[in-house]
Scaffold this motif. Structure first.
Motif, PDB file in Angstrom:
ATOM      1  N   PRO A   1      19.060  45.371 -86.022  1.00 23.13           N
ATOM      2  CA  PRO A   1      19.313  46.363 -87.076  1.00 23.13           C
ATOM      3  C   PRO A   1      20.593  46.053 -87.860  1.00 23.13           C
ATOM      4  O   PRO A   1      20.779  46.545 -88.964  1.00 23.13           O
ATOM      5  CB  PRO A   1      19.467  47.684 -86.320  1.00 23.13           C
ATOM      6  CG  PRO A   1      18.991  47.450 -84.941  1.00 23.13           C
ATOM      7  CD  PRO A   1      19.004  45.978 -84.695  1.00 23.13           C
ATOM      8  N   ARG A   2      21.447  45.226 -87.302  1.00 19.74           N
ATOM      9  CA  ARG A   2      22.690  44.867 -87.976  1.00 19.74           C
ATOM     10  C   ARG A   2      22.490  43.832 -89.082  1.00 19.74           C
ATOM     11  O   ARG A   2      23.319  43.705 -89.965  1.00 19.74           O
ATOM     12  CB  ARG A   2      23.714  44.341 -86.972  1.00 19.74           C
ATOM     13  CG  ARG A   2      24.191  45.375 -85.996  1.00 19.74           C
ATOM     14  CD  ARG A   2      24.854  46.516 -86.700  1.00 19.74           C
ATOM     15  NE  ARG A   2      25.576  47.339 -85.752  1.00 19.74           N
ATOM     16  CZ  ARG A   2      26.370  48.308 -86.096  1.00 19.74           C
ATOM     17  NH1 ARG A   2      26.533  48.621 -87.351  1.00 19.74           N
ATOM     18  NH2 ARG A   2      26.995  49.015 -85.182  1.00 19.74           N
ATOM     19  N   ALA A   3      21.400  43.086 -89.045  1.00 22.19           N
ATOM     20  CA  ALA A   3      21.177  42.032 -90.043  1.00 22.19           C
ATOM     21  C   ALA A   3      21.131  42.596 -91.461  1.00 22.19           C
ATOM     22  O   ALA A   3      21.865  42.114 -92.335  1.00 22.19           O
ATOM     23  CB  ALA A   3      19.911  41.250 -89.715  1.00 22.19           C
ATOM     24  N   PRO A   4      20.311  43.611 -91.752  1.00 20.79           N
ATOM     25  CA  PRO A   4      20.316  44.137 -93.117  1.00 20.79           C
ATOM     26  C   PRO A   4      21.638  44.797 -93.496  1.00 20.79           C
ATOM     27  O   PRO A   4      22.076  44.719 -94.651  1.00 20.79           O
ATOM     28  CB  PRO A   4      19.154  45.141 -93.141  1.00 20.79           C
ATOM     29  CG  PRO A   4      18.751  45.352 -91.740  1.00 20.79           C
ATOM     30  CD  PRO A   4      19.258  44.212 -90.931  1.00 20.79           C
ATOM     31  N   GLU A   5      22.301  45.414 -92.517  1.00 25.04           N
ATOM     32  CA  GLU A   5      23.610  46.010 -92.794  1.00 25.04           C
ATOM     33  C   GLU A   5      24.618  44.922 -93.158  1.00 25.04           C
ATOM     34  O   GLU A   5      25.431  45.098 -94.076  1.00 25.04           O
ATOM     35  CB  GLU A   5      24.096  46.795 -91.576  1.00 25.04           C
ATOM     36  CG  GLU A   5      23.262  48.017 -91.276  1.00 25.04           C
ATOM     37  CD  GLU A   5      23.612  48.676 -89.944  1.00 25.04           C
ATOM     38  OE1 GLU A   5      24.659  48.338 -89.348  1.00 25.04           O
ATOM     39  OE2 GLU A   5      22.837  49.535 -89.507  1.00 25.04           O
ATOM     40  N   ALA A   6      24.555  43.804 -92.452  1.00 24.66           N
ATOM     41  CA  ALA A   6      25.455  42.686 -92.726  1.00 24.66           C
ATOM     42  C   ALA A   6      25.188  42.104 -94.112  1.00 24.66           C
ATOM     43  O   ALA A   6      26.124  41.793 -94.860  1.00 24.66           O
ATOM     44  CB  ALA A   6      25.318  41.615 -91.652  1.00 24.66           C
ATOM     45  N   LEU A   7      23.913  41.967 -94.473  1.00 20.62           N
ATOM     46  CA  LEU A   7      23.578  41.443 -95.800  1.00 20.62           C
ATOM     47  C   LEU A   7      24.067  42.376 -96.904  1.00 20.62           C
ATOM     48  O   LEU A   7      24.603  41.923 -97.927  1.00 20.62           O
ATOM     49  CB  LEU A   7      22.066  41.231 -95.927  1.00 20.62           C
ATOM     50  CG  LEU A   7      21.480  40.086 -95.111  1.00 20.62           C
ATOM     51  CD1 LEU A   7      19.959  40.144 -95.125  1.00 20.62           C
ATOM     52  CD2 LEU A   7      21.994  38.746 -95.634  1.00 20.62           C
ATOM     53  N   PHE A   8      23.903  43.671 -96.708  1.00 18.64           N
ATOM     54  CA  PHE A   8      24.342  44.624 -97.726  1.00 18.64           C
ATOM     55  C   PHE A   8      25.860  44.580 -97.884  1.00 18.64           C
ATOM     56  O   PHE A   8      26.373  44.531 -99.003  1.00 18.64           O
ATOM     57  CB  PHE A   8      23.887  46.043 -97.387  1.00 18.64           C
ATOM     58  CG  PHE A   8      24.240  47.030 -98.458  1.00 18.64           C
ATOM     59  CD1 PHE A   8      23.492  47.082 -99.622  1.00 18.64           C
ATOM     60  CD2 PHE A   8      25.329  47.856 -98.332  1.00 18.64           C
ATOM     61  CE1 PHE A   8      23.830  47.964-100.639  1.00 18.64           C
ATOM     62  CE2 PHE A   8      25.674  48.744 -99.334  1.00 18.64           C
ATOM     63  CZ  PHE A   8      24.927  48.802-100.497  1.00 18.64           C
ATOM     64  N   THR A   9      26.562  44.582 -96.762  1.00 21.83           N
ATOM     65  CA  THR A   9      28.024  44.561 -96.823  1.00 21.83           C
ATOM     66  C   THR A   9      28.521  43.268 -97.463  1.00 21.83           C
ATOM     67  O   THR A   9      29.463  43.278 -98.255  1.00 21.83           O
ATOM     68  CB  THR A   9      28.630  44.752 -95.423  1.00 21.83           C
ATOM     69  OG1 THR A   9      28.094  45.947 -94.849  1.00 21.83           O
ATOM     70  CG2 THR A   9      30.143  44.881 -95.498  1.00 21.83           C
ATOM     71  N   THR A  10      27.872  42.155 -97.144  1.00 23.11           N
ATOM     72  CA  THR A  10      28.250  40.889 -97.763  1.00 23.11           C
ATOM     73  C   THR A  10      28.017  40.937 -99.266  1.00 23.11           C
ATOM     74  O   THR A  10      28.853  40.467-100.044  1.00 23.11           O
ATOM     75  CB  THR A  10      27.446  39.718 -97.165  1.00 23.11           C
ATOM     76  OG1 THR A  10      27.607  39.726 -95.759  1.00 23.11           O
ATOM     77  CG2 THR A  10      27.927  38.387 -97.702  1.00 23.11           C
ATOM     78  N   GLY A  11      26.886  41.494 -99.672  1.00 18.97           N
ATOM     79  CA  GLY A  11      26.616  41.627-101.103  1.00 18.97           C
ATOM     80  C   GLY A  11      27.684  42.433-101.807  1.00 18.97           C
ATOM     81  O   GLY A  11      28.182  42.039-102.871  1.00 18.97           O
ATOM     82  N   GLU A  12      28.062  43.550-101.219  1.00 14.21           N
ATOM     83  CA  GLU A  12      29.117  44.373-101.816  1.00 14.21           C
ATOM     84  C   GLU A  12      30.443  43.626-101.885  1.00 14.21           C
ATOM     85  O   GLU A  12      31.137  43.654-102.902  1.00 14.21           O
ATOM     86  CB  GLU A  12      29.313  45.650-101.006  1.00 14.21           C
ATOM     87  CG  GLU A  12      28.238  46.679-101.174  1.00 14.21           C
ATOM     88  CD  GLU A  12      28.594  47.975-100.492  1.00 14.21           C
ATOM     89  OE1 GLU A  12      29.051  47.953 -99.319  1.00 14.21           O
ATOM     90  OE2 GLU A  12      28.424  49.028-101.134  1.00 14.21           O
TER      91      GLU A  12
END
Length: 187
Positions: free
Chosen positions: A70-81
């Motif tokens: 579940p952390r993978a999409p959170e990590a991608l979003f945070t990286t994008g930001e």
């Protein structure tokens, strides 16, 4: 009989760990979040692009090593930001391109995740505000709404979609006149 039950119960208590072992994806994500907070809190470090990129790599590593977490999409979003914010300071298109790529990975790889519509909104805002591409923004918004019509950002997606200028309808005459203008400019 009671004595045996107590021994079995005690054995289970002793054998059970005091707390569950930490999940590697959570540890990696928490470490990346800590690095991000440290960066945001240190004005001197924020001045240097490599510090931003190092933190982004920590988040991207979580997404790459634990894609089913579940952390993978959170990590991608945070990286994008993070990378989108960096691109405002650095002025480098490559930073914005990397942010777009991470948001796109989230939208395509995790279309039903709670952050997918947030990523679609971020992509649309980048398309409109930073790239002046209304067509791309419209596409991102429509894709986000199709995947998550009841998402927490559905209202924002619809509002931005409604605020976009209408697309000029292509007609055979407009295509012909555009071709004539192009030919005239070459002459």
């Amino acid at each position: 009989m009671i004595f045996t039950a107590r021994i079995v119960g005690l054995t289970l208590l002793v054998a059970a760990p005091a707390s569950a072992a930490p999940v590697p994806a959570d540890e990696g994500y928490d470490g990346a979040r800590s690095a991000y907070r440290a960066l945001k809190g240190d004005a001197a470090r924020r001045k240097f692009r490599h510090n931003w990129l190092n933190v982004a790599k920590k988040f991207e590593a979580v997404a790459a090593r634990f894609p089913k977490s579940p952390r993978a999409p959170e990590a991608l979003f945070t990286t994008g930001e993070l990378l989108a914010e960096l691109s405002r300071f650095s002025g480098q298109d490559s930073d914005l391109d990397a942010a777009v790529l991470d948001f796109q990975k989230l939208v395509s790889g995790y279309p039903k995740h709670r952050l997918a519509d947030d990523a679609a909104l971020a992509l649309a805002r980048i398309a409109v505000d930073r790239r002046d591409d209304v067509t791309l923004a419209r596409s991102e918004l429509e894709r986000g709404l199709a995947a998550n019509p009841q998402g927490d950002r559905a209202r924002d997606l619809k509002a931005l979609l409604a605020a976009l200028p209408a697309e000029a309808a292509k007609t055979p005459e407009s295509d012909a006149s555009a071709g004539a203008r192009a030919a005239a400019s070459k002459a």
